[in-house]
Design a protein around this motif. Sequence first.
Motif, PDB file in Angstrom:
ATOM      1  N   LEU A 262      78.562  50.948  94.752  1.00 14.63           N
ATOM      2  CA  LEU A 262      78.129  49.760  95.024  1.00 14.63           C
ATOM      3  C   LEU A 262      79.798  48.968  95.442  1.00 14.63           C
ATOM      4  O   LEU A 262      79.697  48.183  96.302  1.00 14.63           O
ATOM      5  CB  LEU A 262      77.681  48.652  93.792  1.00 14.63           C
ATOM      6  CG  LEU A 262      76.316  49.112  93.404  1.00 14.63           C
ATOM      7  CD1 LEU A 262      75.954  48.145  92.174  1.00 14.63           C
ATOM      8  CD2 LEU A 262      75.363  48.671  94.694  1.00 14.63           C
ATOM      9  N   LEU A 263      80.844  49.626  94.951  1.00 11.68           N
ATOM     10  CA  LEU A 263      82.173  49.008  95.342  1.00 11.68           C
ATOM     11  C   LEU A 263      82.679  49.689  96.351  1.00 11.68           C
ATOM     12  O   LEU A 263      83.795  49.430  97.045  1.00 11.68           O
ATOM     13  CB  LEU A 263      83.085  49.191  94.099  1.00 11.68           C
ATOM     14  CG  LEU A 263      82.666  48.337  92.667  1.00 11.68           C
ATOM     15  CD1 LEU A 263      83.836  48.839  91.693  1.00 11.68           C
ATOM     16  CD2 LEU A 263      82.812  46.863  93.251  1.00 11.68           C
ATOM     17  N   SER A 264      82.007  50.743  96.907  1.00 11.29           N
ATOM     18  CA  SER A 264      82.623  51.736  97.791  1.00 11.29           C
ATOM     19  C   SER A 264      82.188  51.108  99.540  1.00 11.29           C
ATOM     20  O   SER A 264      81.224  50.119  99.548  1.00 11.29           O
ATOM     21  CB  SER A 264      81.897  53.031  97.702  1.00 11.29           C
ATOM     22  OG  SER A 264      82.326  53.625  96.724  1.00 11.29           O
ATOM     23  N   ASP A 265      82.797  51.546 100.479  1.00  6.50           N
ATOM     24  CA  ASP A 265      82.091  51.274 101.587  1.00  6.50           C
ATOM     25  C   ASP A 265      80.930  51.912 101.964  1.00  6.50           C
ATOM     26  O   ASP A 265      80.436  52.666 101.397  1.00  6.50           O
ATOM     27  CB  ASP A 265      83.414  51.643 102.852  1.00  6.50           C
ATOM     28  CG  ASP A 265      83.780  53.305 102.771  1.00  6.50           C
ATOM     29  OD1 ASP A 265      82.867  53.982 102.132  1.00  6.50           O
ATOM     30  OD2 ASP A 265      84.939  53.444 103.094  1.00  6.50           O
TER      31      ASP A 265
ATOM     32  N   PHE B   1      76.721  55.920 100.968  1.00  6.52           N
ATOM     33  CA  PHE B   1      75.718  56.984 101.334  1.00  6.52           C
ATOM     34  C   PHE B   1      76.088  58.365 101.140  1.00  6.52           C
ATOM     35  O   PHE B   1      75.181  59.064 100.466  1.00  6.52           O
ATOM     36  CB  PHE B   1      75.770  56.973 102.896  1.00  6.52           C
ATOM     37  CG  PHE B   1      74.744  56.033 103.623  1.00  6.52           C
ATOM     38  CD1 PHE B   1      73.471  55.823 103.327  1.00  6.52           C
ATOM     39  CD2 PHE B   1      75.451  55.093 104.535  1.00  6.52           C
ATOM     40  CE1 PHE B   1      72.662  54.820 103.719  1.00  6.52           C
ATOM     41  CE2 PHE B   1      74.742  53.971 104.872  1.00  6.52           C
ATOM     42  CZ  PHE B   1      73.382  53.875 104.642  1.00  6.52           C
ATOM     43  N   ASP B   2      77.323  58.429 100.629  1.00  8.35           N
ATOM     44  CA  ASP B   2      77.773  60.015 100.059  1.00  8.35           C
ATOM     45  C   ASP B   2      77.168  59.883  98.284  1.00  8.35           C
ATOM     46  O   ASP B   2      76.757  60.948  98.139  1.00  8.35           O
ATOM     47  CB  ASP B   2      79.129  60.019  99.992  1.00  8.35           C
ATOM     48  CG  ASP B   2      79.931  60.338 101.231  1.00  8.35           C
ATOM     49  OD1 ASP B   2      78.955  60.882 102.115  1.00  8.35           O
ATOM     50  OD2 ASP B   2      80.732  60.119 101.496  1.00  8.35           O
ATOM     51  N   ALA B   3      77.221  58.861  97.979  1.00  7.72           N
ATOM     52  CA  ALA B   3      76.773  58.662  96.494  1.00  7.72           C
ATOM     53  C   ALA B   3      75.153  58.843  96.222  1.00  7.72           C
ATOM     54  O   ALA B   3      74.773  59.649  95.455  1.00  7.72           O
ATOM     55  CB  ALA B   3      77.048  57.332  95.936  1.00  7.72           C
ATOM     56  N   ILE B   4      74.594  58.269  97.383  1.00  3.78           N
ATOM     57  CA  ILE B   4      73.131  58.412  97.181  1.00  3.78           C
ATOM     58  C   ILE B   4      72.755  59.928  97.664  1.00  3.78           C
ATOM     59  O   ILE B   4      71.764  60.486  97.033  1.00  3.78           O
ATOM     60  CB  ILE B   4      72.435  57.726  98.564  1.00  3.78           C
ATOM     61  CG1 ILE B   4      72.456  56.028  98.276  1.00  3.78           C
ATOM     62  CG2 ILE B   4      71.005  58.045  98.850  1.00  3.78           C
ATOM     63  CD1 ILE B   4      72.114  55.036  99.125  1.00  3.78           C
ATOM     64  N   LEU B   5      73.604  60.523  98.531  1.00  4.60           N
ATOM     65  CA  LEU B   5      73.226  62.123  98.824  1.00  4.60           C
ATOM     66  C   LEU B   5      73.589  62.904  97.588  1.00  4.60           C
ATOM     67  O   LEU B   5      72.668  63.863  97.232  1.00  4.60           O
ATOM     68  CB  LEU B   5      74.318  62.423  99.937  1.00  4.60           C
ATOM     69  CG  LEU B   5      73.994  63.890 100.326  1.00  4.60           C
ATOM     70  CD1 LEU B   5      72.574  64.227 100.767  1.00  4.60           C
ATOM     71  CD2 LEU B   5      75.181  64.002 101.317  1.00  4.60           C
TER      72      LEU B   5
ATOM     73  N   PRO C 173      86.007  58.498  94.851  1.00 15.08           N
ATOM     74  CA  PRO C 173      86.582  59.740  95.805  1.00 15.08           C
ATOM     75  C   PRO C 173      85.213  59.849  96.706  1.00 15.08           C
ATOM     76  O   PRO C 173      84.278  60.223  96.256  1.00 15.08           O
ATOM     77  CB  PRO C 173      87.046  60.821  94.987  1.00 15.08           C
ATOM     78  CG  PRO C 173      86.287  60.619  93.808  1.00 15.08           C
ATOM     79  CD  PRO C 173      86.116  59.003  93.395  1.00 15.08           C
ATOM     80  N   LYS C 174      85.684  60.317  97.999  1.00 15.06           N
ATOM     81  CA  LYS C 174      84.713  60.943  98.678  1.00 15.06           C
ATOM     82  C   LYS C 174      84.477  62.544  98.626  1.00 15.06           C
ATOM     83  O   LYS C 174      85.748  62.908  98.201  1.00 15.06           O
ATOM     84  CB  LYS C 174      84.984  60.585 100.174  1.00 15.06           C
ATOM     85  CG  LYS C 174      84.961  58.819 100.468  1.00 15.06           C
ATOM     86  CD  LYS C 174      85.447  58.678 101.719  1.00 15.06           C
ATOM     87  CE  LYS C 174      85.153  56.886 102.123  1.00 15.06           C
ATOM     88  NZ  LYS C 174      85.725  56.654 103.335  1.00 15.06           N
ATOM     89  N   ALA C 175      83.506  63.224  99.074  1.00 18.23           N
ATOM     90  CA  ALA C 175      83.634  64.358  99.221  1.00 18.23           C
ATOM     91  C   ALA C 175      84.668  64.988 100.043  1.00 18.23           C
ATOM     92  O   ALA C 175      85.222  64.469 101.134  1.00 18.23           O
ATOM     93  CB  ALA C 175      82.199  64.928  99.809  1.00 18.23           C
ATOM     94  N   ALA C 176      85.448  66.208  99.493  1.00 22.39           N
ATOM     95  CA  ALA C 176      86.593  66.495 100.306  1.00 22.39           C
ATOM     96  C   ALA C 176      86.053  67.511 101.456  1.00 22.39           C
ATOM     97  O   ALA C 176      85.347  68.076 101.362  1.00 22.39           O
ATOM     98  CB  ALA C 176      87.159  67.714  99.374  1.00 22.39           C
ATOM     99  N   PRO C 177      87.004  67.255 102.685  1.00 25.26           N
ATOM    100  CA  PRO C 177      86.634  68.008 103.949  1.00 25.26           C
ATOM    101  C   PRO C 177      86.605  69.459 103.559  1.00 25.26           C
ATOM    102  O   PRO C 177      87.355  69.896 102.729  1.00 25.26           O
ATOM    103  CB  PRO C 177      87.737  67.446 104.656  1.00 25.26           C
ATOM    104  CG  PRO C 177      88.200  66.186 104.334  1.00 25.26           C
ATOM    105  CD  PRO C 177      88.029  66.130 102.740  1.00 25.26           C
ATOM    106  N   GLN C 178      85.934  70.207 104.270  1.00 26.77           N
ATOM    107  CA  GLN C 178      86.113  71.704 104.100  1.00 26.77           C
ATOM    108  C   GLN C 178      87.353  72.314 104.301  1.00 26.77           C
ATOM    109  O   GLN C 178      88.039  71.909 105.219  1.00 26.77           O
ATOM    110  CB  GLN C 178      85.291  72.422 105.145  1.00 26.77           C
ATOM    111  CG  GLN C 178      84.900  73.810 104.784  1.00 26.77           C
ATOM    112  CD  GLN C 178      83.555  74.323 105.974  1.00 26.77           C
ATOM    113  OE1 GLN C 178      83.073  73.609 106.333  1.00 26.77           O
ATOM    114  NE2 GLN C 178      83.368  75.519 105.554  1.00 26.77           N
ATOM    115  N   GLY C 179      87.858  72.898 103.170  1.00 30.06           N
ATOM    116  CA  GLY C 179      89.096  73.643 103.314  1.00 30.06           C
ATOM    117  C   GLY C 179      90.359  72.718 102.897  1.00 30.06           C
ATOM    118  O   GLY C 179      91.231  73.320 102.681  1.00 30.06           O
ATOM    119  N   GLN C 180      89.869  71.835 102.278  1.00 24.47           N
ATOM    120  CA  GLN C 180      90.720  70.772 101.629  1.00 24.47           C
ATOM    121  C   GLN C 180      90.344  70.526 100.324  1.00 24.47           C
ATOM    122  O   GLN C 180      89.549  69.799 100.274  1.00 24.47           O
ATOM    123  CB  GLN C 180      91.010  69.397 102.404  1.00 24.47           C
ATOM    124  CG  GLN C 180      92.043  68.608 101.953  1.00 24.47           C
ATOM    125  CD  GLN C 180      92.161  67.330 102.914  1.00 24.47           C
ATOM    126  OE1 GLN C 180      91.533  67.059 103.672  1.00 24.47           O
ATOM    127  NE2 GLN C 180      92.702  66.330 102.061  1.00 24.47           N
TER     128      GLN C 180
END
Length: 600
Positions: free
Chosen positions: A224-227, A232-236, A3-10
């Motif tokens: 590694l399986l992500s786009d 980059f989100d994982a690295i962050l 999963p990606k980080a959730a947008p603010q407010g969601q």
Amino acid sequence: MPPKAAPQGQQFVHPDAQHAKKKRPSTFMIEPIKAFYVFLIANAISASFAPIQDCDETFNYWEPTHYLSHGYGLQTWEYSPDYGIRSWFYIGLHAIVGNIRRLLPRSTKVAEFYFVRYALAFICSLCQVLFFRVISFTLNPRIGLFFLMATVMSPGNFHSSTAYLPSSFAMYMSLLGAAAFMNWRGGLRTSWGIWWFAVGGILGWPFASALCAPFLAEETIFALLSDRQGFFDAILRVGRGVIAALLLLGGDTSINTFFYRKIEVVPWNIVKYNVFSSTGGPNLYGTEPWTFYFRNLAINFNIWFILALLSLPLFLLQKAFSTKHYGFQAGMRTIVFLSPFYMWLAIFTIQPHKEERFMYPMYPFIALNAALGLHIILSAFGNSDPKTLVGKIPARLKLLVVAGVILVSMDLGIARVIGLYTAYSAPLKVYQPLGSGIVGEHGLGGRGDHVCFGKEWYRFPSSYFLPLDMHAKFIRSEFRGLLPGEFSEARTGFGFWSGTWLPAKGMNDRNEEDMGKYVDVRQCSFLVDTQYPENQNPLPPDEPDYIADEENWEIVKCVPFLDAANTPLVARVLWIPDWEIVPESYRRKWGRHCLLQRKG
């Protein structure tokens, strides 16, 4: 794909997660606040009654804390500025808690000791309930319930939950770190997971940080399986956790530099001594066979340890034969959750030097694996299809079998806990006549008196049990290793706690005896010794029976103490009542642990 980080407010909820789907309330769901009370009761019992299992707890942690709070205490070689492999940051946190008790009414040194223990019980309970909560909504409420039962019913929790040891602190942080990694509600919490494991490793025990390896492996695979954005989100996320860990390491190093008066990276010093030492390292203090941890964990977790060992094979069998189809992600996550237990057990089984406390950081994962293993067994056992063999078993018989197994586990756990308390609690009781637990310290002896220890040196519970300015001293016994010295009480340099940085005499990292650690027995106002009437062997020349020496010593107080050498195995492991109907071959044999006062 992770999963990606959730947008603010969601609020993010992974669509494949079981907790994302609307479910009817489970009959096994327990409110976290109620679970917290259960954990707290169990841990408060530990704080009140658990004997000190390891002399390292006394000499490496309680004594330095006593030095910070009261200006004197025993010093091990690990705190010598020449070696610096113990963190004053960790000690200072506990000293602050103890000194809070000094600000409250009717304060005594014994009250400080137990106040710190109760604080540890509260912190441990909080960490446990947070992990329990995540298990319940991430995996299954029934697994959460079994985790709670495996934790509070095990003698292992009785030992570890309130022990003042870095391995216990690392256990607390493992609970929080695992909870952060497992909880995907609202987005991934990789940064928090790394942070909590880093806190356990930097302030507690560096090796405990390895427990986060399976979770980081999971993060790596998903990255590694992500786009590109997911990568980059994982690295962050990982970068934030690593940066926070480095900042904590810097803070820990700064505090230790203040106390040692030179730059000391304590976690590295610990790793260097244990892994790269040229003087023998921890193996100098004894080695054990590979079966040591299996025997120890079987005693401390009984049936739950067996379930923990079987959890991964059971899960793989369930995957192989179940008609339900589980996704790759769900299966891999479960394997990740099960992995820390096997990894830790394997790593430490192959190490020659073994101690029970080395398993503490893994204890939550034993309970988790056992809970998941029992859940899988009950899922298969609860099959009601009449075409299957299991389905033909009456439901009441199934319930009776399951309840019987859990009751046996509970009985074994209680018998072990009672056995430990009745057998080995004497060192926490025998010092009462000295008055350290009485407001005003109105007891025997006076300031400057020496309480001496010979063969019982390793059972000393700490200077918190001696009145102010009454010092513990050592007389020679058959032990030929290095005993603790004393922190310097000189006031020089910057002023505060100069004993932490002044050179210490007679210290070495080779466990070589230093004759300067002993005093002549004639300098002792009090002496602590244990007598074993069942022992028929001649006593060593340096370990006479001081209790029988009525010419020079009088008995102040004696408390029964288990004669382990002459007690049968079952009676050593479990509590067996001293009733006449119990066969002699199963009865416990007793000695007496005594406080003596010099006559005249």
